[in-house]
Scaffold this active site. Structure first.
Site, mmCIF file in Angstrom:
data_model
loop_
_atom_site.group_PDB
_atom_site.id
_atom_site.type_symbol
_atom_site.label_atom_id
_atom_site.label_comp_id
_atom_site.label_asym_id
_atom_site.label_seq_id
_atom_site.Cartn_x
_atom_site.Cartn_y
_atom_site.Cartn_z
ATOM 1 C CB SER A 1 -0.956 0.030 1.203
ATOM 2 O OG SER A 1 -1.713 -1.141 1.216
ATOM 3 N NE ARG A 2 2.642 2.158 -5.087
ATOM 4 C CZ ARG A 2 2.881 1.008 -5.728
ATOM 5 N NH1 ARG A 2 3.398 -0.020 -5.090
ATOM 6 N NH2 ARG A 2 2.615 0.907 -7.020
ATOM 7 C CG LEU A 3 1.302 2.656 4.097
ATOM 8 C CD1 LEU A 3 0.383 2.119 5.189
ATOM 9 C CD2 LEU A 3 1.392 4.188 4.207
#
Ligand SMILES: NC(=O)C1=CN([C@@H]2O[C@H](COP(=O)(O)OP(=O)(O)OC[C@H]3O[C@@H](n4cnc5c(N)ncnc54)[C@H](OP(=O)(O)O)[C@@H]3O)[C@@H](O)[C@H]2O)[C@H](O)CC1
Ligand SMILES: Cc1cc2nc3c(=O)[nH]c(=O)nc-3n(C[C@H](O)[C@H](O)[C@H](O)COP(=O)(O)O)c2cc1C
Ligand SMILES: Cc1ncc(COP(=O)(O)O)c(C=O)c1O
Ligand SMILES: [K+]
Length: 571
Positions: free
Chosen positions: A545-547
């Site tokens: 999730s692009r974290l």
């Protein structure tokens, strides 16, 4: 031997070039005649005279070679004065290699140029392979199933298309499905099997046992989820192969209807699983294809040995050929024209790679968390740790890094260079001191380096100021390089305009000769190393999730000592 003067050559050159396409399209005998002229200067005399005799006409094999040569010349363009050696090299190869060369140059295998088999031919080839040619069914099935698995792996990455349902029929096509599922398991996919009509032969029971030992689940038709779309990413259609005839009988009729129907209902809203048909889209007539128009519309077809006639109707994005076991007697007997398999691959694509929607291309990074508690206090130590892991992961050139510089105009420029050393003093690479990067560094010593280790989902950013390394260090490194690269460094006035490749080759040859008796090739003054002393290093670990994890090191003065502070940055 016929000698053409340069004017005659030019006339033929222009003539052949303008007429080439029509000659190729019509495949007329003119092609032979023209090529013979072309070959006049280049063929070894015996081969030339054999070809050039007007009668008897060239054998079909020679004719085919000539057509291939024309294709090759067309793709490559005419190499001008160099065409003699190019053609000679072409002529010295085997027929198969020539075909491969021409195909490689065209970059793909044109579906209209390959052979398609009738149902009878397919069955006959099978019998021949397993009779006089000494193969066993187990062997062929293993190779067929492996081809299917490698084709799937080429088109559908396990990171995105993990959950597979292989639906296996009662014959060898079903067996291919079982073998493919086993290989896919080992490739990192999660296969399930639906195998409703099991064949009680040792080959098949063995395949089932092998899958059970991998804990691959078997589902009955009744157990199949009502919504295949949400449960699976790939549906392997291994129901029927080239022995299919008539109309599908239960329980396969219903399964095939579900596969065919799914396409339609899913198109509107959500991502539907990819349907991969082995050899024949099940339910299709082996020669006439999807007669009713209501059949399966697979996204991928893996043809085995050679495509069957129905494959001409395949419209999906991925058509592969597998079954890399065809011996020359079969290829010759059935006059098989098939694309060459690249390298050691078990499969080859037929037709072009489909156009991709660039905006939809993305990876979801899944990695172990990268935490403050686990990192080294010193960034160089941390860099070494990650670098060693990149080496251990088998990455190609993990020491390749993008170097960005900007001169006094402030306009940045980037290029790749190779890291040649790293320690507390910084990151070292070697280059030409008169290149664009060197000019920019002389105007502005600030630069940045970037490493990207794709398969590890890792990136490292380094920023700092740059100095030249000592001359001794450059000398030492220069002489450790292969002689060819040392001469190359002398030849190349890096980043300056050169009139052509030939000039570089010429200078290289001259220097090679000049230094033939010389042990130590002198390092040019304008060649040497740079060292970037880091002021900032950031380690980036891609996450879902692009974290992502981003840990940045920057130097700080504490009691007159330089220490590294570590901060976490928002992804
Ligand atoms: N040389 C190669 O390329 C190799 C290919 N392989 C694979 O083998 C298949 C061909 O295998 P084969 O066993 O000959 O045939 P099928 O898998 O197509 O299936 C035959 C069984 O299906 C039954 N069948 C046929 N039609 C129907 C129907 N309308 N409804 C229900 N069942 C049907 C048939 O039963 P019959 O009673 O009708 O005879 C058989 O039980 C090829 O396509 C490749 O995938 C090898 O693995 C390796 C060599
Ligand atoms: C993987 C890779 C590694 C490279 N390594 C170097 C290198 O170590 N030194 C170098 O001068 N050029 C290297 N090059 C070539 C540079 O990218 C670049 O073309 C050249 O240095 C000229 O850059 P400039 O005109 O910006 O100075 C490499 C290229 C690649 C793709
Ligand atoms: C122009 C140039 N110089 C230097 C290098 C670094 O090569 P070596 O590892 O031989 O020092 C490369 C590597 O690609 C290069 O392209
Ligand atoms: K099939």
């Amino acid at each position: 031997m016929l000698l053409l003067n340069s004017r005659a050559r030019l006339v033929f050159y222009v003539h052949v070039r303008t007429r080439m396409w029509s000659i190729l399209r019509n495949k007329t005998a003119t092609a032979t005649t023209m090529t013979c002229f072309f070959l006049a200067h280049s063929l070894p005399p015996p081969l030339f005279s054999a070809l050039f005799k007007p009668s008897p006409p060239p054998t079909p094999q020679i004719h085919r070679s000539l057509l291939l040569l024309l294709r090759l010349l067309l793709c490559q363009g005419f190499p001008g004065a160099g065409w003699g050696p190019a053609i000679r090299s072409f002529c010295s190869r085997s027929d198969r290699e020539r075909r491969a060369m021409a195909d490689r140059l065209e970059g793909f295998c044109d579906p209209s140029s390959i052979s398609y088999l009738t149902q009878r031919e397919a069955a006959e080839i099978d019998e021949n392979l397993m009779g006089p040619l000494g193969f066993s069914v187990d062997q062929l099935m293993e190779l067929a199933g492996l081809s299917v698995a490698t084709s799937i792996a080429e088109a559908y990455k396990a990171s995105e298309y993990k959950r597979i349902l292989a639906i296996c029929g009662p014959g060898n096509n079903g067996g291919d499905g079982l073998v493919a599922a086993r290989h896919l398991f080992h490739f990192g996919y999660k296969p399930c099997i639906c195998y409703p009509k099991r064949t009680p032969k040792p080959l098949y029971t063995g395949l089932v046992t092998q899958l059970e030992s991998l804990r691959v689940p078997f589902l009955s038709v009744e157990d199949l989820p009502s919504d295949l779309s949400s449960e699976f990413d790939i549906l392997v259609d291994a129901v029927f192969g080239f022995s299919f005839h008539g109309a599908a009988r239960p329980p396969f009729d219903d399964i095939i209807r579900r596969l065919a129907g799914m396409r339609k209902s899913d198109q509107a809203n959500k991502k539907s699983p990819a349907i991969v048909s082995i050899d024949i889209p099940s339910g299709w007539h082996v020669e006439e294809g999807d007669v009713s128009g209501e059949g399966i519309k697979p996204d991928m077809l893996v043809s085995l040995t050679a495509p069957k006639l129905c494959a001409k109707q395949f419209r999906g994005p991925h058509h592969f050929l597998g079954g890399r076991f065809v011996p020359p007697p079969i290829a010759e007997k059935y006059n098989l024209r098939l694309p060459p398999y690249p390298g050691t691959s078990m499969c080859v694509r037929i037709g072009k790679i489909p156009q991709v929607d660039i905006s939809s291309m993305r990876e979801n990074y899944i990695s172990p968390e990268f935490q403050e508690e686990e990192v080294e206090a010193h960034p160089i130590k941390q860099f070494r740790k990650w670098f060693e892991e990149a080496v251990a992961a088998g990455l190609r050139e993990p020491n390749a890094m993008a170097l960005s510089t900007a001169g006094k105009d402030g306009k940045p420029s980037s290029r790749m260079v190779l890291l040649k050393g790293v320690d507390e003093d910084g990151f070292v690479w070697y280059t030409n001191y008169e290149s664009q990067k060197a000019r920019e560094l002389s105007e502005n010593p600030w630069a940045s380096l970037l490493f990207y280790w794709e398969s590890l989902n890792r990136q490292v950013r380094v920023e700092g100021s740059v100095e030249k390394v000592s001359n001794e260090e450059s000398e030492l490194y220069f002489h450790s390089r292969p002689r060819g690269s040392q001469i190359g460094a002398i030849v190349s006035n890096q980043s300056s305009i050169v009139p052509g490749r030939q000039v570089l080759h010429q200078q290289y040859k001259e220097l090679e000769e000049k230094f033939s008796d010389v042990n130590l090739i002198p390092k040019p003054k304008h060649w040497g190393g740079y060292r970037l002393k880091p002021e900032l290093i950031e380690f980036w670990q891609g996450q879902q999730s692009r974290l992502h994890d981003r840990l940045q090191y920057c130097p700080q003065e504490v009691d007159g000592r330089r220490v590294w502070r570590i901060v976490r940055l928002a992804p």
